[in-house]
Design a protein around this motif. Structure first.
Motif, PDB file in Angstrom:
ATOM      1  N   LEU A  94      55.039  43.308  42.155  1.00  0.00           N
ATOM      2  CA  LEU A  94      56.030  43.943  41.284  1.00  0.00           C
ATOM      3  C   LEU A  94      57.079  44.726  42.057  1.00  0.00           C
ATOM      4  CD1 LEU A  94      53.806  45.315  38.376  1.00  0.00           C
ATOM      5  CD2 LEU A  94      55.232  43.259  38.384  1.00  0.00           C
ATOM      6  N   GLY A  95      56.704  45.292  43.186  1.00  0.00           N
ATOM      7  CA  GLY A  95      57.609  46.165  43.910  1.00  0.00           C
ATOM      8  C   GLY A  95      57.505  47.595  43.400  1.00  0.00           C
ATOM      9  N   PRO A  96      58.022  48.545  44.155  1.00  0.00           N
ATOM     10  CA  PRO A  96      57.819  49.963  43.819  1.00  0.00           C
ATOM     11  C   PRO A  96      58.466  50.397  42.510  1.00  0.00           C
ATOM     12  CG  PRO A  96      59.359  49.719  45.660  1.00  0.00           C
ATOM     13  CD  PRO A  96      58.757  48.369  45.428  1.00  0.00           C
ATOM     14  N   VAL A  97      59.637  49.865  42.200  1.00  0.00           N
ATOM     15  CA  VAL A  97      60.342  50.308  40.985  1.00  0.00           C
ATOM     16  C   VAL A  97      59.591  49.862  39.734  1.00  0.00           C
ATOM     17  CG1 VAL A  97      62.456  50.111  39.641  1.00  0.00           C
ATOM     18  CG2 VAL A  97      62.576  50.392  42.123  1.00  0.00           C
ATOM     19  N   ALA A  98      59.266  48.564  39.652  1.00  0.00           N
ATOM     20  CA  ALA A  98      58.560  48.050  38.469  1.00  0.00           C
ATOM     21  C   ALA A  98      57.161  48.641  38.370  1.00  0.00           C
ATOM     22  CB  ALA A  98      58.500  46.527  38.526  1.00  0.00           C
ATOM     23  N   SER A  99      56.487  48.837  39.515  1.00  0.00           N
ATOM     24  CA  SER A  99      55.142  49.430  39.489  1.00  0.00           C
ATOM     25  C   SER A  99      55.188  50.842  38.936  1.00  0.00           C
ATOM     26  CB  SER A  99      54.542  49.432  40.898  1.00  0.00           C
ATOM     27  OG  SER A  99      54.288  48.125  41.352  1.00  0.00           O
ATOM     28  N   ALA A 100      56.142  51.638  39.422  1.00  0.00           N
ATOM     29  CA  ALA A 100      56.250  53.017  38.941  1.00  0.00           C
ATOM     30  C   ALA A 100      56.585  53.057  37.458  1.00  0.00           C
ATOM     31  CB  ALA A 100      57.304  53.769  39.751  1.00  0.00           C
ATOM     32  N   ALA A 101      57.462  52.168  37.017  1.00  0.00           N
ATOM     33  CA  ALA A 101      57.821  52.132  35.593  1.00  0.00           C
ATOM     34  C   ALA A 101      56.620  51.764  34.735  1.00  0.00           C
ATOM     35  CB  ALA A 101      58.958  51.134  35.365  1.00  0.00           C
ATOM     36  N   LEU A 102      55.805  50.824  35.213  1.00  0.00           N
ATOM     37  CA  LEU A 102      54.634  50.411  34.452  1.00  0.00           C
ATOM     38  C   LEU A 102      53.635  51.559  34.330  1.00  0.00           C
ATOM     39  CD1 LEU A 102      53.574  47.931  32.980  1.00  0.00           C
ATOM     40  CD2 LEU A 102      52.411  47.241  35.084  1.00  0.00           C
TER      41      LEU A 102
ATOM     42  N   ASP B 254      43.172  43.318  27.381  1.00  0.00           N
ATOM     43  CA  ASP B 254      43.868  43.775  28.580  1.00  0.00           C
ATOM     44  C   ASP B 254      42.901  43.616  29.751  1.00  0.00           C
ATOM     45  OD1 ASP B 254      44.522  45.899  30.670  1.00  0.00           O
ATOM     46  OD2 ASP B 254      46.258  46.126  29.374  1.00  0.00           O
ATOM     47  N   LEU B 255      43.360  43.021  30.828  1.00  0.00           N
ATOM     48  CA  LEU B 255      42.549  42.865  32.027  1.00  0.00           C
ATOM     49  C   LEU B 255      43.428  43.208  33.213  1.00  0.00           C
ATOM     50  CD1 LEU B 255      39.871  41.915  33.379  1.00  0.00           C
ATOM     51  CD2 LEU B 255      40.918  39.640  33.537  1.00  0.00           C
ATOM     52  N   ARG B 256      43.045  44.248  33.949  1.00  0.00           N
ATOM     53  CA  ARG B 256      43.887  44.637  35.080  1.00  0.00           C
ATOM     54  C   ARG B 256      43.044  45.105  36.249  1.00  0.00           C
ATOM     55  NH1 ARG B 256      47.895  48.797  32.890  1.00  0.00           N
ATOM     56  NH2 ARG B 256      47.808  47.412  31.093  1.00  0.00           N
ATOM     57  N   PRO B 257      43.610  45.007  37.457  1.00  0.00           N
ATOM     58  CA  PRO B 257      42.860  45.432  38.641  1.00  0.00           C
ATOM     59  C   PRO B 257      42.737  46.945  38.705  1.00  0.00           C
ATOM     60  CG  PRO B 257      45.067  44.740  39.254  1.00  0.00           C
ATOM     61  CD  PRO B 257      44.904  44.412  37.808  1.00  0.00           C
ATOM     62  N   TYR B 258      41.660  47.379  39.314  1.00  0.00           N
ATOM     63  CA  TYR B 258      41.369  48.800  39.482  1.00  0.00           C
ATOM     64  C   TYR B 258      40.492  48.930  40.711  1.00  0.00           C
ATOM     65  CZ  TYR B 258      39.454  53.455  38.470  1.00  0.00           C
ATOM     66  OH  TYR B 258      39.085  54.773  38.540  1.00  0.00           O
ATOM     67  N   GLY B 259      40.523  50.054  41.383  1.00  0.00           N
ATOM     68  CA  GLY B 259      39.676  50.180  42.552  1.00  0.00           C
ATOM     69  C   GLY B 259      39.777  51.536  43.209  1.00  0.00           C
ATOM     70  N   ASP B 260      39.036  51.693  44.308  1.00  0.00           N
ATOM     71  CA  ASP B 260      39.128  52.876  45.140  1.00  0.00           C
ATOM     72  C   ASP B 260      39.252  52.408  46.587  1.00  0.00           C
ATOM     73  OD1 ASP B 260      36.594  52.060  45.885  1.00  0.00           O
ATOM     74  OD2 ASP B 260      35.553  53.645  44.792  1.00  0.00           O
TER      75      ASP B 260
ATOM     76  N   HIS C 110      36.554  49.541  47.062  1.00  0.00           N
ATOM     77  CA  HIS C 110      36.237  48.498  46.085  1.00  0.00           C
ATOM     78  C   HIS C 110      37.503  47.955  45.427  1.00  0.00           C
ATOM     79  CE1 HIS C 110      32.654  51.172  46.187  1.00  0.00           C
ATOM     80  NE2 HIS C 110      31.985  50.037  46.144  1.00  0.00           N
ATOM     81  N   ASP C 111      37.457  46.662  45.121  1.00  0.00           N
ATOM     82  CA  ASP C 111      38.423  46.027  44.218  1.00  0.00           C
ATOM     83  C   ASP C 111      37.662  45.618  42.968  1.00  0.00           C
ATOM     84  OD1 ASP C 111      40.928  46.082  45.541  1.00  0.00           O
ATOM     85  OD2 ASP C 111      40.239  44.521  46.917  1.00  0.00           O
ATOM     86  N   TRP C 112      38.024  46.219  41.836  1.00  0.00           N
ATOM     87  CA  TRP C 112      37.401  45.909  40.562  1.00  0.00           C
ATOM     88  C   TRP C 112      38.466  45.395  39.599  1.00  0.00           C
ATOM     89  CZ3 TRP C 112      35.716  51.492  41.340  1.00  0.00           C
ATOM     90  CH2 TRP C 112      34.518  51.560  42.042  1.00  0.00           C
ATOM     91  N   TRP C 113      37.991  44.952  38.422  1.00  0.00           N
ATOM     92  CA  TRP C 113      38.880  44.641  37.307  1.00  0.00           C
ATOM     93  C   TRP C 113      38.299  45.264  36.055  1.00  0.00           C
ATOM     94  CZ3 TRP C 113      37.385  41.309  41.102  1.00  0.00           C
ATOM     95  CH2 TRP C 113      38.411  40.802  41.921  1.00  0.00           C
ATOM     96  N   VAL C 114      39.162  45.762  35.191  1.00  0.00           N
ATOM     97  CA  VAL C 114      38.717  46.446  33.980  1.00  0.00           C
ATOM     98  C   VAL C 114      39.335  45.768  32.768  1.00  0.00           C
ATOM     99  CG1 VAL C 114      38.786  48.600  32.681  1.00  0.00           C
ATOM    100  CG2 VAL C 114      38.357  48.645  35.148  1.00  0.00           C
ATOM    101  N   ALA C 115      38.471  45.286  31.886  1.00  0.00           N
ATOM    102  CA  ALA C 115      38.910  44.720  30.610  1.00  0.00           C
ATOM    103  C   ALA C 115      38.778  45.778  29.523  1.00  0.00           C
ATOM    104  CB  ALA C 115      38.065  43.492  30.256  1.00  0.00           C
TER     105      ALA C 115
ATOM    106  N   ARG D  96      45.239  37.239  44.400  1.00  0.00           N
ATOM    107  CA  ARG D  96      45.641  38.588  44.822  1.00  0.00           C
ATOM    108  C   ARG D  96      45.985  39.456  43.610  1.00  0.00           C
ATOM    109  NH1 ARG D  96      49.637  40.050  47.792  1.00  0.00           N
ATOM    110  NH2 ARG D  96      48.428  41.689  48.819  1.00  0.00           N
ATOM    111  N   PHE D  97      45.239  39.236  42.542  1.00  0.00           N
ATOM    112  CA  PHE D  97      45.384  40.075  41.353  1.00  0.00           C
ATOM    113  C   PHE D  97      44.521  41.323  41.569  1.00  0.00           C
ATOM    114  CE2 PHE D  97      44.565  40.833  36.654  1.00  0.00           C
ATOM    115  CZ  PHE D  97      45.878  41.199  36.360  1.00  0.00           C
ATOM    116  N   THR D  98      44.940  42.116  42.542  1.00  0.00           N
ATOM    117  CA  THR D  98      44.265  43.349  42.922  1.00  0.00           C
ATOM    118  C   THR D  98      45.266  44.488  42.817  1.00  0.00           C
ATOM    119  OG1 THR D  98      44.852  43.083  45.246  1.00  0.00           O
ATOM    120  CG2 THR D  98      42.756  42.105  44.519  1.00  0.00           C
ATOM    121  N   VAL D  99      44.795  45.712  43.023  1.00  0.00           N
ATOM    122  CA  VAL D  99      45.708  46.859  42.936  1.00  0.00           C
ATOM    123  C   VAL D  99      46.854  46.689  43.921  1.00  0.00           C
ATOM    124  CG1 VAL D  99      45.912  49.343  43.286  1.00  0.00           C
ATOM    125  CG2 VAL D  99      43.906  48.418  42.106  1.00  0.00           C
ATOM    126  N   HIS D 100      46.532  46.380  45.169  1.00  0.00           N
ATOM    127  CA  HIS D 100      47.583  46.238  46.173  1.00  0.00           C
ATOM    128  C   HIS D 100      48.404  44.971  45.947  1.00  0.00           C
ATOM    129  CE1 HIS D 100      46.198  49.696  48.372  1.00  0.00           C
ATOM    130  NE2 HIS D 100      44.997  49.184  48.513  1.00  0.00           N
TER     131      HIS D 100
END
Length: 543
Positions: A33-41, A141-147, A150-155, A23-27
């Motif tokens: 992380l939760g809303p606080v850590a996500s917003a800070a990131l 750096d490898l992180r999830p990205y999408g619309d 789609h669920d993508w990952w961007v390195a 579940r290493f996706t955007v959602h």
């Protein structure tokens, strides 16, 4: 070892499966992380995310005395391990990564060029020292990205937060505000061939896979092309089939595709205005090797040569505004040059932001890792100010450019707009509708406009302001809820027309009726109102 990821289709398929399972996706990351850590990131503040994942992958697997498997599994969750490793750039135990990527494994991640294995720290189990646990560090750096679909990952290269200092000059930038802005504003019509000009790590190319039958991506950076190739390979899915035919070409601007034609060109080019000073770092991802705003200007002049009739080009840019001129003056000159040099294009430019030279210098002098107050930062700041002063630059504009090659032999149209506030997200559907509306207006006469039974768009509202106790309002504002969020001050005639614009009466019939009620000449009412109607149709307030 390569300093960019390697495309191995078998290993990439295993990686994709493991990232999905974790579940290493955007959602998934947002939930973890939760809303606080996500917003800070998102604000580039990693500490809350570090705290939220600090127990991930830390359980001592050599200690078998603890049988609370459920609790330990939660502490060692795969998503948390991947966040710490690839997003936050923190080393993790090799055993934790092996659990997080069970089918790819640590060796597979090393083979793909995503991680390197180093030493580790000794642990304590049942009162005795244990051999040091190997640690794994991310090389990118490898992180999830999408619309929405789609669920993508961007390195990409490790971020400034991880590197902790100045970036390498051939740094490949990851997902940022500029790339997401362009993706949001891009028209998503189905097209035969699309060009991603200056692809970087391939973010725009990923979006193009959803509506283009063939894609060409170019960049002057070989490292960027390697990252783009990896990201497109990772986007392939056994559920939706392979990505469209995809070609990567190295070269500057339009040189690699000279003589080719495309239905859509998108570009997040290296548009940052950078002093030509050998003492300053010139990052490939933001500097196009030209003085001032020459790169964006040359793109405006040349992009028509690769557009097929009806084709669209969309890109971001900065432009200099010299003292005594406006940004519309600058763009007027550019578009006149473009029309003289080659194929005349329709132009819709939306300026989203404007800065003075000092504001611009402050923004970009600290980009790349130079700390404010340091000697390096001060040198860059001064270089930018001297560079702007040499050309008498008073302001620098930033915005989104949409150019269209007419499909028929007709006069071109031009819209130079400002929108500094919030706009629709995504903005692409509004741009698509605006292109169609402006093209229709260019192809039809005033009589044609008057013969249409227009309606106010569903998102249009009206505000009336007046002095307390006054019978009539002193100000009537017509506000667009979506699109560019237009606010139009309406006079008596326009307000009266909008009040009856429900698709029943043609504009001609409605205006003639208003003229009769107000005892005015119908020709006078139509002449005064028609230019306003055209503007409202162009911006989508009338449909």
């Amino acid at each position: 070892m390569s300093d960019t990821p390697v495309v191995d289709e078998d290993l990439v398929a295993l990686l994709r499966a493991d990232l999905t399972a974790a579940r290493f996706t955007v959602h998934g990351v947002a939930d973890r992380l939760g809303p606080v850590a996500s917003a800070a990131l998102h604000r580039e503040q990693p500490l809350p995310a570090l705290l939220a994942t600090e127990r991930s992958g830390t359980r001592d697997t050599s200690d078998t005395s603890d049988t609370s498997d459920t609790a330990d599994t939660a502490a060692d969750d795969a998503c948390g391990v991947l966040i710490r490793l690839f997003t936050l750039g923190r080393p993790v135990p090799a055993s934790a990564l092996a659990s997080a990527l069970p089918t790819l494994g640590v060796e597979g991640a090393v083979a793909l060029g995503l991680v390197r294995v180093g030493g580790g720290r000794a642990g304590v189990a049942a009162g005795r020292s244990t051999p040091p646990e190997r640690e794994v560090a991310a090389t990118c750096d490898l992180r999830p990205y999408g619309d929405d679909a789609h669920d993508w990952w961007v390195a990409s290269d490790l971020s400034e937060l991880v590197v902790g200092g100045p970036l390498r000059r051939d740094h490949v930038l990851g997902i940022g505000g500029a790339s997401t802005t362009l993706a949001s504003w891009t028209v998503r019509r189905p097209v035969e061939r699309a060009l991603d000009l200056g692809t970087g790590c391939g973010v725009q190319a990923l979006h193009l896979t959803g509506h283009a039958r063939a894609i060409v991506a170019t960049d002057i950076s070989e490292r960027a092309l390697a990252y783009a190739a990896f990201n497109v390979a990772l986007a392939a899915s056994e559920h939706s089939g392979a990505v469209p035919p995809f070609e990567l070409l190295a070269g500057d601007l339009l040189d690699p595709v000279a003589g080719q034609r495309f239905s859509l060109v998108v570009s997040n080019p290296p548009f940052v205005i950078t002093p030509r000073d050998e003492a300053l770092p010139l990052y490939e991802y933001r500097d196009g090797g030209r003085a001032g705003d020459a790169l964006v200007r040359s793109l405006v002049r040349q992009v028509g040569t690769v557009l097929e009739p009806g084709g669209i080009a969309q890109f971001l840019g900065n432009w200099e505004v010299p003292a005594g001129r406006t940004w519309r003056d600058v763009w007027g000159d550019w578009l006149e040059e473009q029309a003289r040099d080659g194929i005349a294009l329709d132009a819709w430019v939306v300026q989203r932001e404007s800065q003075d030279p000092a504001e611009y210098a402050e923004l970009w002098a600290r980009d790349g890792g130079a700390l404010p107050g340091s000697e390096a930062h001060s040198q860059m700041y001064a270089a930018w100010l001297r560079d702007f002063a040499s050309r008498d630059v008073e302001r620098v504009g930033f915005g989104v450019v949409t150019l269209q090659r007419p499909a028929t032999d007709r006069p071109t149209w031009r819209s130079l707009d400002e929108a500094h506030g919030p706009v629709s997200a995504p903005m692409g559907p509004a741009i698509d509708a605006g292109l169609r509306a402006r093209t229709w207006l260019a192809e039809h006469s005033d009589d044609d406009v008057l013969d249409v039974a227009w309606s106010c768009a569903p998102d249009v509202t009206e505000e009336r302001h007046g002095r307390p106790g006054a019978e009539d309002p002193s100000v009537i504002l017509v506000r667009q809820g979506g699109g560019l969020g237009r606010v139009v001050r309406a006079g008596t005639l326009l307000a009266a027309y909008l009040g009856v614009a429900d698709g029943e009466l043609t504009a001609r019939a409605a205006l003639d009726a208003i003229a009769e009620v107000l005892a005015l000449e119908p020709e006078q009412v139509r002449a005064e109102t028609l230019p306003q109607l055209r503007d409202l149709v162009a911006d989508g307030l009338l449909v």
